[in-house]
Design a protein around this motif. Sequence first.
Motif, PDB file in Angstrom:
ATOM      1  N   TYR A 116      17.298  80.536  16.348  1.00  0.00           N
ATOM      2  CA  TYR A 116      17.038  81.413  17.207  1.00  0.00           C
ATOM      3  C   TYR A 116      17.982  82.134  18.044  1.00  0.00           C
ATOM      4  O   TYR A 116      18.076  83.312  18.117  1.00  0.00           O
ATOM      5  CB  TYR A 116      15.952  81.020  18.222  1.00  0.00           C
ATOM      6  CG  TYR A 116      15.484  81.674  19.121  1.00  0.00           C
ATOM      7  CD1 TYR A 116      14.403  82.629  18.976  1.00  0.00           C
ATOM      8  CD2 TYR A 116      16.157  81.613  20.350  1.00  0.00           C
ATOM      9  CE1 TYR A 116      13.845  83.445  19.947  1.00  0.00           C
ATOM     10  CE2 TYR A 116      15.641  82.800  21.460  1.00  0.00           C
ATOM     11  CZ  TYR A 116      14.544  83.426  21.296  1.00  0.00           C
ATOM     12  OH  TYR A 116      14.080  84.176  22.115  1.00  0.00           O
ATOM     13  N   GLY A 162       9.421  73.985  27.021  1.00  0.00           N
ATOM     14  CA  GLY A 162       9.450  75.133  27.309  1.00  0.00           C
ATOM     15  C   GLY A 162       8.594  75.363  28.258  1.00  0.00           C
ATOM     16  O   GLY A 162       8.894  76.505  29.051  1.00  0.00           O
ATOM     17  N   ILE A 183      13.179  81.064  26.816  1.00  0.00           N
ATOM     18  CA  ILE A 183      13.188  80.370  25.379  1.00  0.00           C
ATOM     19  C   ILE A 183      14.710  80.232  25.074  1.00  0.00           C
ATOM     20  O   ILE A 183      15.236  79.136  24.540  1.00  0.00           O
ATOM     21  CB  ILE A 183      12.639  81.508  24.361  1.00  0.00           C
ATOM     22  CG1 ILE A 183      11.311  81.905  24.816  1.00  0.00           C
ATOM     23  CG2 ILE A 183      12.928  81.165  23.225  1.00  0.00           C
ATOM     24  CD1 ILE A 183      10.668  82.772  24.096  1.00  0.00           C
ATOM     25  N   GLU A 184      15.991  81.104  25.527  1.00  0.00           N
ATOM     26  CA  GLU A 184      17.098  80.728  25.485  1.00  0.00           C
ATOM     27  C   GLU A 184      17.504  79.288  26.034  1.00  0.00           C
ATOM     28  O   GLU A 184      18.356  78.601  25.524  1.00  0.00           O
ATOM     29  CB  GLU A 184      17.968  81.861  25.923  1.00  0.00           C
ATOM     30  CG  GLU A 184      18.230  82.961  24.987  1.00  0.00           C
ATOM     31  CD  GLU A 184      19.040  84.074  25.588  1.00  0.00           C
ATOM     32  OE1 GLU A 184      20.087  83.500  26.084  1.00  0.00           O
ATOM     33  OE2 GLU A 184      18.977  85.272  25.457  1.00  0.00           O
ATOM     34  N   TYR A 195       9.386  77.505  31.630  1.00  0.00           N
ATOM     35  CA  TYR A 195       8.829  78.692  32.230  1.00  0.00           C
ATOM     36  C   TYR A 195       8.135  78.380  33.544  1.00  0.00           C
ATOM     37  O   TYR A 195       8.016  79.599  34.451  1.00  0.00           O
ATOM     38  CB  TYR A 195       7.599  78.963  31.038  1.00  0.00           C
ATOM     39  CG  TYR A 195       6.564  80.068  31.453  1.00  0.00           C
ATOM     40  CD1 TYR A 195       7.241  81.327  31.714  1.00  0.00           C
ATOM     41  CD2 TYR A 195       5.641  79.817  31.881  1.00  0.00           C
ATOM     42  CE1 TYR A 195       6.108  82.413  32.071  1.00  0.00           C
ATOM     43  CE2 TYR A 195       4.292  80.610  32.320  1.00  0.00           C
ATOM     44  CZ  TYR A 195       5.091  81.899  32.505  1.00  0.00           C
ATOM     45  OH  TYR A 195       4.202  83.001  32.888  1.00  0.00           O
TER      46      TYR A 195
END
Length: 300
Positions: free
Chosen positions: A197, A92, A36-37, A96
């Motif tokens: 975030y 994303g 996510i970063e 992933y």
Amino acid sequence: MNQQAFKKGILFAFIAYFMWGTLPLYWALIHGINAIETLMVRIILSLLFMIILVPLLKQTNQLLHDIRFLVRYPKKLFIIVIAGYIVTINWGTFIYAIESGYVLQTSLGYYINPLVSILLAMIFFKERFSRLEWCAIASAAIGVLYMTIKVGEVPFVSLILALTFGFYGLLKKLVPLSAISSITIENIVTAPAAIGYLFYIYHQFGLSIGWNMSSFWLLFSGAVTVLPLLAFSAGAVRIPLSLMGFIQYIGPTIIFILGIIVFKEPFNIDQFITFCFIWTGIIIYIISQVIKIKKQSQIE
């Protein structure tokens, strides 16, 4: 159509899909950073890259014009905001998938995507399709169903990639903007969430980004994100969309080859059968498009 422009269009399209196809090699260079970063940094760096690129390409006036247009029509602005976050989910999921060893599933997802797009066009734009196109969709659906039942797992990565990119394309049709403006505005509307975030994670848990090679490679994520999109846009304005549709299969084919040869992912008989159904659907789809193009040329 100008022959030189046509050749340039094909070249730009090949460059775009080649870059997209080889992206797993780039993301594989980044280890030990939270997915996510990585995604949030990618969004911020993509925006910074566009801020530099817009004036260089002399697109500032066009960008300001498109922003004023969206401000005048809040519904269209809302659609662009949604599109920005949908493509963020797509990004994303891709990151992933590469980090988690689902390279073949990403290939499957982008193979399925065109068939998902024509299904969405039928649902939302009431487009009518030929029997061959229905056969193509059915073949892909059988492949996904076979994998779910026989392999024992729903290909979530493939479905998320195909659906998000399909809906992203659908929303972009509703608000046609110049490629540069569209990419920049999508990054503008998603960057605040990305910054927020990272700020929250930094103060609560600390960032996994640091002084290492993975973080160094991550600095190029903005360029890696934007350049194939620009090449795609340059190709799309020079050659027919139908031809772009054929060239797009370069991307997932390269990813498929990388998944087996470079990433050494297991590829058993059940996965092979799944891909055979998908490949059959693609071949049927291509045949249907060739027939459609021939019919259109005869009418003209």
